[in-house]
Scaffold this motif. Structure first.
Motif, PDB file in Angstrom:
ATOM      1  N   UNK A  80       0.949  -1.166   0.060  1.00  0.00           N
ATOM      2  CA  UNK A  80       0.010   0.069   0.107  1.00  0.00           C
ATOM      3  C   UNK A  80       0.731   1.269  -0.122  1.00  0.00           C
ATOM      4  N   UNK A  81       0.281   2.164  -0.538  1.00  0.00           N
ATOM      5  CA  UNK A  81       1.076   3.682  -0.793  1.00  0.00           C
ATOM      6  C   UNK A  81       0.196   4.682   0.262  1.00  0.00           C
ATOM      7  N   UNK A  82      -0.476   4.224   0.946  1.00  0.00           N
ATOM      8  CA  UNK A  82      -1.292   5.275   1.785  1.00  0.00           C
ATOM      9  C   UNK A  82      -0.612   5.199   3.154  1.00  0.00           C
ATOM     10  N   UNK A  83      -0.992   6.447   3.857  1.00  0.00           N
ATOM     11  CA  UNK A  83      -0.833   6.616   5.382  1.00  0.00           C
ATOM     12  C   UNK A  83       0.703   5.690   5.544  1.00  0.00           C
ATOM     13  N   UNK A 140       6.007   9.222  -5.942  1.00  0.00           N
ATOM     14  CA  UNK A 140       5.023   8.259  -5.896  1.00  0.00           C
ATOM     15  C   UNK A 140       3.655   8.977  -5.589  1.00  0.00           C
ATOM     16  N   UNK A 141       3.649   9.215  -4.567  1.00  0.00           N
ATOM     17  CA  UNK A 141       2.133   9.884  -3.868  1.00  0.00           C
ATOM     18  C   UNK A 141       1.827  11.218  -4.168  1.00  0.00           C
ATOM     19  N   UNK A 142       3.233  12.051  -4.306  1.00  0.00           N
ATOM     20  CA  UNK A 142       3.102  13.576  -4.381  1.00  0.00           C
ATOM     21  C   UNK A 142       2.966  14.275  -3.147  1.00  0.00           C
ATOM     22  N   UNK A 143       2.834  13.510  -2.038  1.00  0.00           N
ATOM     23  CA  UNK A 143       2.846  14.051  -0.842  1.00  0.00           C
ATOM     24  C   UNK A 143       3.874  13.473   0.439  1.00  0.00           C
ATOM     25  N   UNK A 144       4.029  14.198   1.449  1.00  0.00           N
ATOM     26  CA  UNK A 144       4.755  13.920   2.478  1.00  0.00           C
ATOM     27  C   UNK A 144       4.416  12.580   3.332  1.00  0.00           C
ATOM     28  N   UNK A 145       5.072  11.828   3.564  1.00  0.00           N
ATOM     29  CA  UNK A 145       4.690  10.541   4.220  1.00  0.00           C
ATOM     30  C   UNK A 145       4.262  10.826   5.579  1.00  0.00           C
ATOM     31  N   UNK A 146       3.236  10.193   6.061  1.00  0.00           N
ATOM     32  CA  UNK A 146       2.878  10.280   7.656  1.00  0.00           C
ATOM     33  C   UNK A 146       3.639   9.180   8.340  1.00  0.00           C
ATOM     34  N   UNK A 147       4.362   9.411   9.235  1.00  0.00           N
ATOM     35  CA  UNK A 147       5.282   8.560   9.690  1.00  0.00           C
ATOM     36  C   UNK A 147       4.943   7.740  11.077  1.00  0.00           C
TER      37      UNK A 147
END
Lengths: 215, 215
Positions: free
Chosen positions: B89-92, B208-215
DNA sequence: TCGGTAAGCTGACGGCATGACAGGACAAGT
DNA sequence: ACTTGTCCTGTCATGCCGTCAGCTTACCGA
């Protein structure tokens, strides 16, 4: 600054000698563009330059030595790459333009010198310090500027503190070099040259600012 | 599937022959790790393998031919890289972990095979189709998955439509390869190995997501 | 057990690149 | 014309390349 040009056996090279020397370098450059590095022989370079192998060995210890010379000349020219970043803004529309021009200018430089850069890359990857030094000199002209830009944005709190500016800058620059070296791969992935650049610019912008560009 | 192993002059190789052949390949691998590609000579490989140059030429047309063989074996192993992305998954938070594991796994593979990959990269950059094919086979195992992931997010409207998924995916993968090949450069920029990876993961996630990751 | 056959290996050889040297060609000043 | 110092090349010993014929080894069926 740099001492006089000298032959391998220590004599100073005169006008004619320097011309021959340069001709050998030029011919070597051409050969690197047309045949694999592994197959470039002294005798071929000499023949193409209309001279003899013995002459080659008067000016260079071996093929590698001559390549280093060419690479040095190129590294000197690479100083112009700093213009791509000096005094540029990374905010708003200007930021998008900065990213685009960086990608454009950098890839242009890489393509113009692709043959010699391939060899420099190989030498550096093989752990040769001389090649590594040249490679870093070229990359530093861009990387250090980029690192500063990121650090600046970070100081203003626009980027997370655990980001390492040098790591990001280095990775982005290295990405550009690798893409430039392997454009053929992208075309087999169905990505055309014209499409590639804006996408690279997007990645650069994302990496530097952490945000999508406003176009 | 793949026809029997054959010598250059057409004989089928038996058990002993295959062992010798493999030994030559192993020794060539070692030599590539310890000396510049340009300086690897048939006679050295043969000597190291305790055999004669003539034997080498029974199994391979030249050094390049043997290198292609090694590269082929490695390309086969590279299939395992798909695991790094399959069903991820590439979310959250999961997205951040996916990025990290991709970077980790990919760089590990590259470092493990760095000597041969250097040569493959060079060959591909020089326009040799055979090397390019092998290189793409390795990269495709990751790039195609990554392209799909980006396309998927794009279909959901989470990424701008003018983004070319293949271009982004390719650029990110190529970035990882280049960073892995030139880690030495980063250390002279003051970036340590341990710092490098999370920053690369960040770039991958951003790309990939265009956004910063939530760590 | 004993050939017969194919696989496996190597010595040897012509060919070419390498790298060193000495000596000839050349330009410039006297 | 002569000298001087630069520049180039013919030549040679050395070593690697790539090929071949021929020898040794392993396998197999009778």
């Amino acid at each position: 600054m740099t001492g006089q040009v000298r032959t391998v056996d220590g004599r100073v090279a005169g006008r004619r000698g320097q011309a021959t020397r340069q001709k050998l370098l030029d011919c070597l450059s051409e050969m690197l563009s047309s045949s694999p590095y592994r197959d470039v022989k002294v005798i071929d370079v000499a023949r193409r330059a209309g001279t003899s192998p013995a002459t080659f060995y008067q000016y260079f210890p071996d093929v590698e030595g001559a390549v280093l010379e060419i690479a040095d000349q190129m590294a000197a020219e690479s100083a112009g790459l700093t213009e791509l970043l000096e005094g540029r803004s990374w905010t708003g529309k200007a930021g998008w333009q900065t990213a685009q021009e960086l990608v454009d200018g950098f890839m242009e430089f890489w393509r113009k010198n692709d043959a010699i850069l391939r060899v420099v890359d190989l030498g550096a990857a093989e752990g040769d310090k001389r090649f590594n030094k040249i490679r870093l000199k070229i990359l530093n002209s861009v990387t250090s500027s980029l690192t500063e830009a990121i650090s600046g944005l970070q100081a203003k709190g626009r980027i997370d503190k655990d980001v390492n500016p040098a790591a990001i800058a280095g990775a982005l620059v290295v990405m550009l070099t690798a893409v430039a070296s392997h454009q053929k791969g992208f075309s087999t992935w169905g990505v055309k040259q014209a499409e590639l650049k804006p996408n690279l610019a997007l990645l650069v912008h994302l990496g530097v600012t952490g945000k999508k560009p406003t176009k």
